[in-house]
Design a protein around this motif. Sequence first.
Motif, short mmCIF file in Angstrom:
data_model
loop_
_atom_site.label_atom_id
_atom_site.label_comp_id
_atom_site.label_asym_id
_atom_site.label_seq_id
_atom_site.Cartn_x
_atom_site.Cartn_y
_atom_site.Cartn_z
N PRO A 252 35.15 41.70 32.12
CA PRO A 252 35.87 42.74 32.84
C PRO A 252 34.99 43.71 33.65
N PRO A 253 33.88 44.22 33.10
CA PRO A 253 33.10 45.16 33.91
C PRO A 253 32.48 44.52 35.15
N GLY A 256 35.19 44.05 37.76
CA GLY A 256 35.50 45.32 38.41
C GLY A 256 34.56 45.68 39.54
N ARG A 268 44.46 48.16 35.67
CA ARG A 268 43.42 47.13 35.71
C ARG A 268 42.07 47.73 36.10
N THR A 272 38.53 47.90 33.66
CA THR A 272 37.19 47.40 33.96
C THR A 272 36.14 48.51 33.84
N TRP A 403 43.10 36.18 35.66
CA TRP A 403 41.91 36.61 34.93
C TRP A 403 41.60 35.65 33.78
#
Length: 445
Positions: A252-253, A256, A268, A272, A403
């Motif tokens: 996730p990071p 982002g 969302r 992130t 995702w």
Amino acid sequence: MEMPDAVVVGAGYAGLCAARRLRTAGLDVLVLEASDRVGGRTLTARLPGGWALDLGGQWIAPAHTRFAALARAYDAKTFTGHTQGDNVLVSQTSHRRFSGRLPPLPPHATAVLALALWKLDRLTTRTLTTAQAERLDSTTVATWLRRRLPVPQAHRLAEAILGAELSVDVASVSMLALITAIRGTGGVRAGTEAETTASLFVDGADGPARSIAAELGDAVRLDTPVTSIHDTGDDVHIAGVRAARAIVALPPPLAGRIHYTPALPAARDQLTQRTPMGAALKTCAVYDTPFWRGDGLSGLALDLDGPMTLDASRPGGPGLLCTLANGPAARRLTRLDPAERKATIVRSLVRGHGPRAAHPVDWHEKNWSDDPYCRGGYNAYFPPGVLTTVGPALRTPVGRVHWAGSETATEWAGYIEGAIRSGERAADEVLQAETRFRDRLVVPD
């Protein structure tokens, strides 16, 4: 402009398995990978003689059915890791041999720890109300342990074990996140049994990933970082390519950091920003032989003042003592210069396995926080308040963007098995979302 049916961002196990499933369904798929290799958070080094050495994820457990299916499909041989002999609990001032998963504690400490584990297991099997989930999400693992483990020996051991599993200090993770992770492995006992019965790959854990990439051929493009994704409503534009759908198979990071047009929904975007990567340092000391076995040791050493050590030797190969340092321990070690870091870890190996551990013939290490396309390991973690506020955005598609990644798995999140399942789930979402693809859903092999 190229026009495949789907584009997958990321060539770790999640992205490759998504692409494999879409290709099997007859779709034209393209995989874009920023680094110069496939495999994501798996990485195999080679020793003289061709022996494999895993510097990332390496285990496959009996419950890892999708990983096992890949191993069969690509004839990736596995072997049962060495577990015979005594384990060791060490610190700067003590050395205790023991058998079983947990080291012996004074009777009162053992009773307190057993009760805490029972309560934790109960939490993983209960259906939580909204209020209960919010309360657990506002409580850190450290706080929960302090309340239920007032005995210092039990408390220190629990913090060390859970911190190693989470790859972060227990004060940074919510109890709800821990419960969710344990639930995804089938409970406390099932998760423990999976780890104690896990096997390793003879030729390295990234072998099936490399085989999938070879099968996909030119559809996998390395050294191709994705910096922006434009969803027009009719298709997605990525790196000069136009496709019907996109799957972003990144932690996730890192997902982002991509620029999205239109902008991501607030939930969302905040997700992130609020899910950092854990810290993980993995090293491997190489010896001519696994000498510790002759001393009646399994190779497993829990160092309360250092990293955990495991025997990762291949059958007939050199001796490999692999150390795993996570969270605060990893950060402390990575602040040292390479020579001092090696010396510090070797001292831990000597504490656990005796003076012959002082002189490895070779040395390998991987600081996953320094990897520009992972930025940590084993996975991203969920601080207090994240799951009950923006957690639902973890898997919810945004327009034509889907995702994947181990963090998005509902089972075995944080494991290679979870990454595989997440990629296949995202591929099925793509097949379901496009009317023209719906009749191509794939039955798992």
